[in-house]
Design a protein around this motif. Structure first.
Motif, PDB file in Angstrom:
ATOM      1  N   UNK A 227       0.831  -1.207   0.000  1.00 11.01           N
ATOM      2  CA  UNK A 227       0.000   0.000   0.000  1.00 11.01           C
ATOM      3  C   UNK A 227       0.864   1.256   0.000  1.00 11.01           C
ATOM      4  N   UNK A 228       0.535   2.162  -0.901  1.00  6.36           N
ATOM      5  CA  UNK A 228       1.154   3.492  -0.945  1.00  6.36           C
ATOM      6  C   UNK A 228       0.019   4.497  -0.963  1.00  6.36           C
ATOM      7  N   UNK A 229       0.147   5.552  -0.188  1.00  7.20           N
ATOM      8  CA  UNK A 229      -0.881   6.586  -0.121  1.00  7.20           C
ATOM      9  C   UNK A 229      -0.352   7.847  -0.777  1.00  7.20           C
ATOM     10  N   UNK A 230      -1.148   8.381  -1.704  1.00  8.60           N
ATOM     11  CA  UNK A 230      -0.818   9.611  -2.406  1.00  8.60           C
ATOM     12  C   UNK A 230      -2.104  10.412  -2.535  1.00  8.60           C
ATOM     13  N   UNK A 231      -2.020  11.700  -2.314  1.00  6.01           N
ATOM     14  CA  UNK A 231      -3.172  12.580  -2.521  1.00  6.01           C
ATOM     15  C   UNK A 231      -2.932  13.381  -3.791  1.00  6.01           C
ATOM     16  N   UNK A 232      -4.017  13.674  -4.487  1.00  5.86           N
ATOM     17  CA  UNK A 232      -3.935  14.523  -5.675  1.00  5.86           C
ATOM     18  C   UNK A 232      -4.748  15.778  -5.393  1.00  5.86           C
ATOM     19  N   UNK A 233      -4.096  16.907  -5.461  1.00  8.85           N
ATOM     20  CA  UNK A 233      -4.732  18.197  -5.207  1.00  8.85           C
ATOM     21  C   UNK A 233      -5.686  18.554  -6.326  1.00  8.85           C
ATOM     22  N   UNK A 234      -6.724  19.257  -5.990  1.00  8.42           N
ATOM     23  CA  UNK A 234      -7.830  19.586  -6.896  1.00  8.42           C
ATOM     24  C   UNK A 234      -7.403  20.116  -8.244  1.00  8.42           C
ATOM     25  N   UNK A 235      -8.071  19.621  -9.243  1.00 11.26           N
ATOM     26  CA  UNK A 235      -7.882  19.997 -10.639  1.00 11.26           C
ATOM     27  C   UNK A 235      -8.058  21.504 -10.846  1.00 11.26           C
ATOM     28  N   UNK A 236      -6.960  22.161 -11.158  1.00 11.22           N
ATOM     29  CA  UNK A 236      -7.025  23.553 -11.563  1.00 11.22           C
ATOM     30  C   UNK A 236      -7.510  24.539 -10.517  1.00 11.22           C
TER      31      UNK A 236
END
Length: 92
Positions: A13-22
């Motif tokens: 398991x790896x946890x990554x967040x993606x910040x909101x599009x634009x």
């Protein structure tokens, strides 16, 4: 280290967040304020959102090691539901 990474990291398991599009907002203030300890990517282009069909915030997703979308949920997710999905993915 995140508690889930401590529990499931050895299974991959790896946890990554993606910040909101634009959004144009600086995410570093949120990372600091919430004491986020996993990587946070910025998706200004919207490519990640498009690839995984994200249409709203928050969206929680599990992505397999080969990049396939395994589970996606719009809105808040409970810890119990997340653990159930994580364990199912790691067992497959």
């Amino acid at each position: 280290m995140n508690a889930w990474t401590e529990t499931y990291g050895k299974q991959g398991l790896k946890i990554v967040a993606i910040h909101s599009n634009g959004s144009g907002n600086d995410v570093s203030n949120v990372v600091d304020a919430w004491d986020i300890v996993y990587p946070v990517g910025d998706d200004d282009s919207g490519d990640t959102w498009s690839k995984y069909g994200v249409r709203a915030t928050p969206t929680w997703a599990l992505i397999s090691a080969d990049g396939a979308l395994v589970h996606r949920q719009v809105g808040a997710v409970t810890t119990a539901a997340a653990i159930k999905q994580i364990e199912a993915l790691l067992a497959s």
